[in-house]
Write a protein that holds these residues in place. Structure first.
Motif, PDB file in Angstrom:
ATOM      1  N   LEU A 194       1.009  -0.946  -0.234  1.00 20.89           N
ATOM      2  CA  LEU A 194       0.119  -0.129   0.103  1.00 20.89           C
ATOM      3  C   LEU A 194       0.723   0.948   0.198  1.00 20.89           C
ATOM      4  CD1 LEU A 194      -2.805  -0.462   2.512  1.00 20.89           C
ATOM      5  CD2 LEU A 194      -3.003   0.588  -0.007  1.00 20.89           C
ATOM      6  N   PRO A 195       1.986   1.370   0.944  1.00 21.35           N
ATOM      7  CA  PRO A 195       2.139   2.896   0.784  1.00 21.35           C
ATOM      8  C   PRO A 195       2.673   2.805  -0.218  1.00 21.35           C
ATOM      9  CG  PRO A 195       3.001   1.397   3.042  1.00 21.35           C
ATOM     10  CD  PRO A 195       2.203   0.374   2.237  1.00 21.35           C
ATOM     11  N   SER A 196       4.044   1.849  -0.768  1.00 14.82           N
ATOM     12  CA  SER A 196       4.544   2.410  -2.710  1.00 14.82           C
ATOM     13  C   SER A 196       3.138   2.441  -3.236  1.00 14.82           C
ATOM     14  CB  SER A 196       5.216   1.461  -3.075  1.00 14.82           C
ATOM     15  OG  SER A 196       4.307  -0.085  -2.741  1.00 14.82           O
ATOM     16  N   ALA A 197       2.351   2.087  -3.598  1.00 13.20           N
ATOM     17  CA  ALA A 197       1.477   1.835  -4.377  1.00 13.20           C
ATOM     18  C   ALA A 197      -0.165   3.494  -4.324  1.00 13.20           C
ATOM     19  CB  ALA A 197       0.108   0.712  -4.308  1.00 13.20           C
ATOM     20  N   LEU A 198      -0.393   4.201  -2.727  1.00 13.68           N
ATOM     21  CA  LEU A 198      -0.078   5.013  -2.596  1.00 13.68           C
ATOM     22  C   LEU A 198       0.885   6.597  -3.635  1.00 13.68           C
ATOM     23  CD1 LEU A 198      -1.663   4.555   0.813  1.00 13.68           C
ATOM     24  CD2 LEU A 198      -2.708   5.070  -1.591  1.00 13.68           C
ATOM     25  N   SER A 199       1.835   6.299  -2.913  1.00 19.47           N
ATOM     26  CA  SER A 199       3.358   7.082  -3.249  1.00 19.47           C
ATOM     27  C   SER A 199       3.324   7.278  -4.698  1.00 19.47           C
ATOM     28  CB  SER A 199       4.498   6.887  -2.714  1.00 19.47           C
ATOM     29  OG  SER A 199       4.079   6.407  -1.027  1.00 19.47           O
ATOM     30  N   ARG A 200       2.775   6.595  -5.304  1.00 15.43           N
ATOM     31  CA  ARG A 200       3.006   6.516  -7.118  1.00 15.43           C
ATOM     32  C   ARG A 200       1.763   7.058  -7.186  1.00 15.43           C
ATOM     33  NH1 ARG A 200       5.518   1.033  -6.588  1.00 15.43           N
ATOM     34  NH2 ARG A 200       3.043   0.373  -7.253  1.00 15.43           N
ATOM     35  N   LEU A 201       0.546   6.851  -6.487  1.00 10.04           N
ATOM     36  CA  LEU A 201      -0.856   7.481  -7.662  1.00 10.04           C
ATOM     37  C   LEU A 201      -0.433   8.741  -7.407  1.00 10.04           C
ATOM     38  CD1 LEU A 201      -3.624   7.969  -8.166  1.00 10.04           C
ATOM     39  CD2 LEU A 201      -4.280   6.898  -6.281  1.00 10.04           C
ATOM     40  N   LEU A 202       0.017   9.378  -6.253  1.00  7.88           N
ATOM     41  CA  LEU A 202       0.646  10.580  -5.582  1.00  7.88           C
ATOM     42  C   LEU A 202       1.124  11.397  -7.009  1.00  7.88           C
ATOM     43  CD1 LEU A 202      -0.535  13.002  -3.544  1.00  7.88           C
ATOM     44  CD2 LEU A 202       1.201  12.218  -2.394  1.00  7.88           C
ATOM     45  N   GLU A 203       1.869  10.724  -6.867  1.00 10.70           N
ATOM     46  CA  GLU A 203       3.199  11.309  -7.790  1.00 10.70           C
ATOM     47  C   GLU A 203       2.846  11.285  -9.375  1.00 10.70           C
ATOM     48  OE1 GLU A 203       6.191   8.688  -7.480  1.00 10.70           O
ATOM     49  OE2 GLU A 203       6.910   8.641  -5.421  1.00 10.70           O
ATOM     50  N   ARG A 204       1.822  10.359  -9.552  1.00 11.56           N
ATOM     51  CA  ARG A 204       1.587  10.470 -10.986  1.00 11.56           C
ATOM     52  C   ARG A 204       0.359  12.427 -11.244  1.00 11.56           C
ATOM     53  NH1 ARG A 204       0.420   5.098 -10.651  1.00 11.56           N
ATOM     54  NH2 ARG A 204      -2.092   5.618 -10.488  1.00 11.56           N
ATOM     55  N   GLU A 205      -0.087  12.909 -10.238  1.00 11.77           N
ATOM     56  CA  GLU A 205      -1.206  13.209  -9.903  1.00 11.77           C
ATOM     57  C   GLU A 205      -0.528  14.946 -10.009  1.00 11.77           C
ATOM     58  OE1 GLU A 205      -4.049  14.183 -10.729  1.00 11.77           O
ATOM     59  OE2 GLU A 205      -3.780  12.776 -11.673  1.00 11.77           O
ATOM     60  N   VAL A 206       0.644  14.721  -9.298  1.00 10.81           N
ATOM     61  CA  VAL A 206       1.186  15.875  -8.954  1.00 10.81           C
ATOM     62  C   VAL A 206       2.094  16.092 -10.252  1.00 10.81           C
ATOM     63  CG1 VAL A 206       4.245  16.847  -7.693  1.00 10.81           C
ATOM     64  CG2 VAL A 206       2.140  15.294  -6.524  1.00 10.81           C
ATOM     65  N   LYS A 207       2.716  15.352 -11.220  1.00  6.93           N
ATOM     66  CA  LYS A 207       3.591  15.639 -12.799  1.00  6.93           C
ATOM     67  C   LYS A 207       2.044  15.754 -13.253  1.00  6.93           C
ATOM     68  CE  LYS A 207       6.428  11.709 -12.514  1.00  6.93           C
ATOM     69  NZ  LYS A 207       7.710  10.324 -13.113  1.00  6.93           N
ATOM     70  N   ARG A 208       1.111  15.538 -13.235  1.00  6.12           N
ATOM     71  CA  ARG A 208       0.125  15.651 -14.323  1.00  6.12           C
ATOM     72  C   ARG A 208      -0.015  17.483 -13.470  1.00  6.12           C
ATOM     73  NH1 ARG A 208      -3.078  12.189 -16.634  1.00  6.12           N
ATOM     74  NH2 ARG A 208      -2.495  11.221 -14.951  1.00  6.12           N
ATOM     75  N   LEU A 209      -0.172  17.921 -12.606  1.00  9.13           N
ATOM     76  CA  LEU A 209      -0.630  18.834 -12.404  1.00  9.13           C
ATOM     77  C   LEU A 209       0.602  20.162 -12.647  1.00  9.13           C
ATOM     78  CD1 LEU A 209      -2.606  19.236  -8.493  1.00  9.13           C
ATOM     79  CD2 LEU A 209      -3.629  19.730 -11.058  1.00  9.13           C
ATOM     80  N   HIS A 210       1.600  19.654 -12.776  1.00 13.41           N
ATOM     81  CA  HIS A 210       2.637  20.648 -12.653  1.00 13.41           C
ATOM     82  C   HIS A 210       3.176  22.041 -14.222  1.00 13.41           C
ATOM     83  CE1 HIS A 210       7.294  21.293 -13.043  1.00 13.41           C
ATOM     84  NE2 HIS A 210       7.239  21.532 -14.508  1.00 13.41           N
ATOM     85  N   PRO A 211       3.598  23.400 -13.862  1.00  9.54           N
ATOM     86  CA  PRO A 211       3.970  23.154 -12.605  1.00  9.54           C
ATOM     87  C   PRO A 211       3.731  23.775 -11.254  1.00  9.54           C
ATOM     88  CG  PRO A 211       3.732  24.959 -14.201  1.00  9.54           C
ATOM     89  CD  PRO A 211       2.882  24.199 -14.431  1.00  9.54           C
ATOM     90  N   VAL A 212       2.346  23.263 -11.109  1.00 11.53           N
ATOM     91  CA  VAL A 212       2.043  24.091  -9.925  1.00 11.53           C
ATOM     92  C   VAL A 212       1.719  22.973  -8.661  1.00 11.53           C
ATOM     93  CG1 VAL A 212      -0.199  24.200  -8.946  1.00 11.53           C
ATOM     94  CG2 VAL A 212       0.296  24.758 -10.650  1.00 11.53           C
TER      95      VAL A 212
END
Length: 283
Positions: A194-212
């Motif tokens: 779970l920890p790595s799966a949740l982290s990966r999901l959050l990273e995908r969303e952060v990349k999608r929002l870049h540069p915000v």
């Protein structure tokens, strides 16, 4: 359609309930007698004894007695423990209940990096394809499709059916029904990932929002990991989550909490797919 997820005592299932289901494929009489031999819960015993008195050589598949349905839900969705006189009920497990489509969407977001959750049309096509052929490596998502892994020694759709879904082909390793189960060891593996799966999901969303750079990203992860009780208020809606971002962040956290709790208590998980509102009647 709704789905309900609940922890379940694996030892009780495998030592008492599943052997009864195997017997009940042919004749529910010996199956109910097997249950009665092991149960020390008066309410469940009374229901089963009444069913036994009114059956003659029927299988579980042909039973229409409402008392069997009541007993079945007690067997599958209450917390059972072994005392000196058999298995007894302590309480009903709390679980997760929600619209099936949305819960399925969230589980794919969590497990499948290829799921195009930010594109509504493509996501819908992806879910349809996954439902048609569940991928066992995505355990929670396939569980929500009523897919069994491992395949049981009884046809699960002959025990409980709500929507009428059912496939049982041991030769091809396929079993699907309106309910499904995953054993304790599988749930433990999910919790560890779970920890790595949740982290990966959050990273995908952060990349999608870049540069915000969303200021609440670390608080979201802390909530998903159970470090804080409430999710943060979002200053920026995550693009892939849309206008219901806050609700979905909360619901992903609830799913993660359910998996962690089941693993910590050494329980398996059951899922039941049902008509709108049916699942919540048993929450």
């Amino acid at each position: 359609m709704e789905v309900v997820l609940r922890p379940i005592n694996d030892h009780f299932l495998q030592e008492v309930v599943f052997p009864a289901f195997e017997l009940g494929v042919i004749d529910c009489g010996p199956a109910i007698e097997h249950l009665l031999k092991h149960l020390n819960d008066e309410s469940t015993r009374v229901l089963l004894e009444l069913v036994l008195d009114n059956t003659a050589g029927e299988s579980f598949f042909s039973l229409t007695d409402e008392r069997w349905s009541q007993a079945l839900y007690r067997l599958l969705f209450h917390e059972w423990f072994r005392d000196s006189e058999g298995w007894a009920v302590t309480q009903q497990y709390l679980g997760y209940a929600g619209p099936w489509e949305e819960t399925f969407h969230l589980s794919l977001m969590l497990e499948d990096a290829d799921y195009p959750y930010d594109d509504e049309h493509r996501a819908d096509l992806y879910r349809r394809a996954f439902w048609g052929q569940p991928k066992k490596q995505f355990g929670l998502s396939s569980l929500l499709c009523g897919s069994w892994d491992p395949v049981p020694r009884f046809p699960p759709d002959q025990v409980l059916t709500v929507e009428g879904h059912g496939v049982f082909s041991p030769q091809t390793g396929t079993a699907r029904a309106d309910w499904a189960w995953r054993p304790m060891l599988t749930v433990n593996k999910w919790a560890a990932k779970l920890p790595s799966a949740l982290s990966r999901l959050l990273e995908r969303e952060v990349k999608r929002l870049h540069p915000v750079n969303p200021p609440e990203r670390h608080e979201i992860l802390d909530y998903w990991l159970g470090r804080i009780d409430q999710p943060p208020i979002l200053a920026v809606s995550f693009s892939g989550l849309g206008p219901r971002a806050s609700d979905w962040i909360r619901e992903i956290g609830q799913l993660a909490q359910l998996i962690r709790t089941a693993a910590a208590e050494q329980q398996g998980l059951t899922a039941v797919l049902g008509s709108q509102g049916k699942g919540r009647d048993h929450k």
